[in-house]
Design a protein around this motif. Structure first.
Motif, PDB file in Angstrom:
ATOM      1  N   ARG A  34       0.836  -1.203   0.000  1.00 14.56           N
ATOM      2  CA  ARG A  34       0.000   0.000   0.000  1.00 14.56           C
ATOM      3  C   ARG A  34       0.872   1.255   0.000  1.00 14.56           C
ATOM      4  O   ARG A  34       0.590   2.217  -0.727  1.00 14.56           O
ATOM      5  N   ALA A  35       1.933   1.260   0.779  1.00 19.15           N
ATOM      6  CA  ALA A  35       2.817   2.419   0.850  1.00 19.15           C
ATOM      7  C   ALA A  35       3.479   2.673  -0.499  1.00 19.15           C
ATOM      8  O   ALA A  35       3.608   3.824  -0.933  1.00 19.15           O
ATOM      9  N   GLU A  36       3.893   1.610  -1.179  1.00 15.71           N
ATOM     10  CA  GLU A  36       4.511   1.771  -2.500  1.00 15.71           C
ATOM     11  C   GLU A  36       3.513   2.321  -3.511  1.00 15.71           C
ATOM     12  O   GLU A  36       3.852   3.176  -4.325  1.00 15.71           O
ATOM     13  N   ARG A  37       2.257   1.835  -3.458  1.00 15.03           N
ATOM     14  CA  ARG A  37       1.228   2.353  -4.366  1.00 15.03           C
ATOM     15  C   ARG A  37       0.958   3.822  -4.095  1.00 15.03           C
ATOM     16  O   ARG A  37       0.825   4.625  -5.021  1.00 15.03           O
ATOM     17  N   GLN A  38       0.872   4.192  -2.819  1.00 19.34           N
ATOM     18  CA  GLN A  38       0.621   5.585  -2.470  1.00 19.34           C
ATOM     19  C   GLN A  38       1.778   6.481  -2.907  1.00 19.34           C
ATOM     20  O   GLN A  38       1.562   7.585  -3.406  1.00 19.34           O
ATOM     21  N   LYS A  39       2.995   6.001  -2.728  1.00 13.02           N
ATOM     22  CA  LYS A  39       4.164   6.779  -3.141  1.00 13.02           C
ATOM     23  C   LYS A  39       4.170   6.964  -4.652  1.00 13.02           C
ATOM     24  O   LYS A  39       4.420   8.067  -5.156  1.00 13.02           O
ATOM     25  N   ALA A  40       3.873   5.891  -5.396  1.00 12.35           N
ATOM     26  CA  ALA A  40       3.837   5.983  -6.856  1.00 12.35           C
ATOM     27  C   ALA A  40       2.752   6.960  -7.302  1.00 12.35           C
ATOM     28  O   ALA A  40       2.956   7.747  -8.241  1.00 12.35           O
ATOM     29  N   GLU A  41       1.603   6.943  -6.641  1.00 17.68           N
ATOM     30  CA  GLU A  41       0.510   7.864  -6.982  1.00 17.68           C
ATOM     31  C   GLU A  41       0.925   9.310  -6.704  1.00 17.68           C
ATOM     32  O   GLU A  41       0.672  10.203  -7.517  1.00 17.68           O
ATOM     33  N   LYS A  46       2.632  14.610  -8.655  1.00 18.81           N
ATOM     34  CA  LYS A  46       3.640  15.677  -8.634  1.00 18.81           C
ATOM     35  C   LYS A  46       4.165  15.948 -10.038  1.00 18.81           C
ATOM     36  O   LYS A  46       4.335  17.101 -10.445  1.00 18.81           O
ATOM     37  N   ALA A  47       4.400  14.878 -10.800  1.00 22.76           N
ATOM     38  CA  ALA A  47       4.886  15.055 -12.170  1.00 22.76           C
ATOM     39  C   ALA A  47       3.843  15.768 -13.016  1.00 22.76           C
ATOM     40  O   ALA A  47       4.172  16.649 -13.831  1.00 22.76           O
ATOM     41  N   ALA A  48       2.578  15.438 -12.838  1.00 23.54           N
ATOM     42  CA  ALA A  48       1.512  16.095 -13.596  1.00 23.54           C
ATOM     43  C   ALA A  48       1.418  17.570 -13.224  1.00 23.54           C
ATOM     44  O   ALA A  48       1.265  18.430 -14.101  1.00 23.54           O
ATOM     45  N   ARG A  49       1.508  17.892 -11.924  1.00 24.46           N
ATOM     46  CA  ARG A  49       1.467  19.297 -11.493  1.00 24.46           C
ATOM     47  C   ARG A  49       2.655  20.057 -12.056  1.00 24.46           C
ATOM     48  O   ARG A  49       2.521  21.192 -12.519  1.00 24.46           O
TER      49      ARG A  49
END
Length: 62
Positions: A34-41, A46-49
């Motif tokens: 879950r932590a890895e998924r949240q970090k990837a999201e 951030k990249a989109a912003r």
């Protein structure tokens, strides 16, 4: 002459290979914590912003 092939064994081998490839694909997709998924999201957001903030506004008046 060609080699003899047991069709039942060939079918089972083909099925095992297909299932193994599907399992590898599922491990890649569902293998994150879950932590890895949240970090990837967060990184995607951030990249989109960052990309949106660097866009140039162009007017059609030029």
């Amino acid at each position: 002459m060609g080699d003899l092939v047991n069709l039942r064994q060939a079918r089972k081998r083909r099925e095992r290979e297909r299932e193994a490839s599907a399992a590898a694909e599922n491990r890649a997709v569902h293998g994150m914590t879950r932590a890895e998924r949240q970090k990837a999201e967060r990184e995607r957001e951030k990249a989109a912003r960052s990309l949106d903030s660097h866009k140039l506004d162009r007017s059609d008046d030029a």
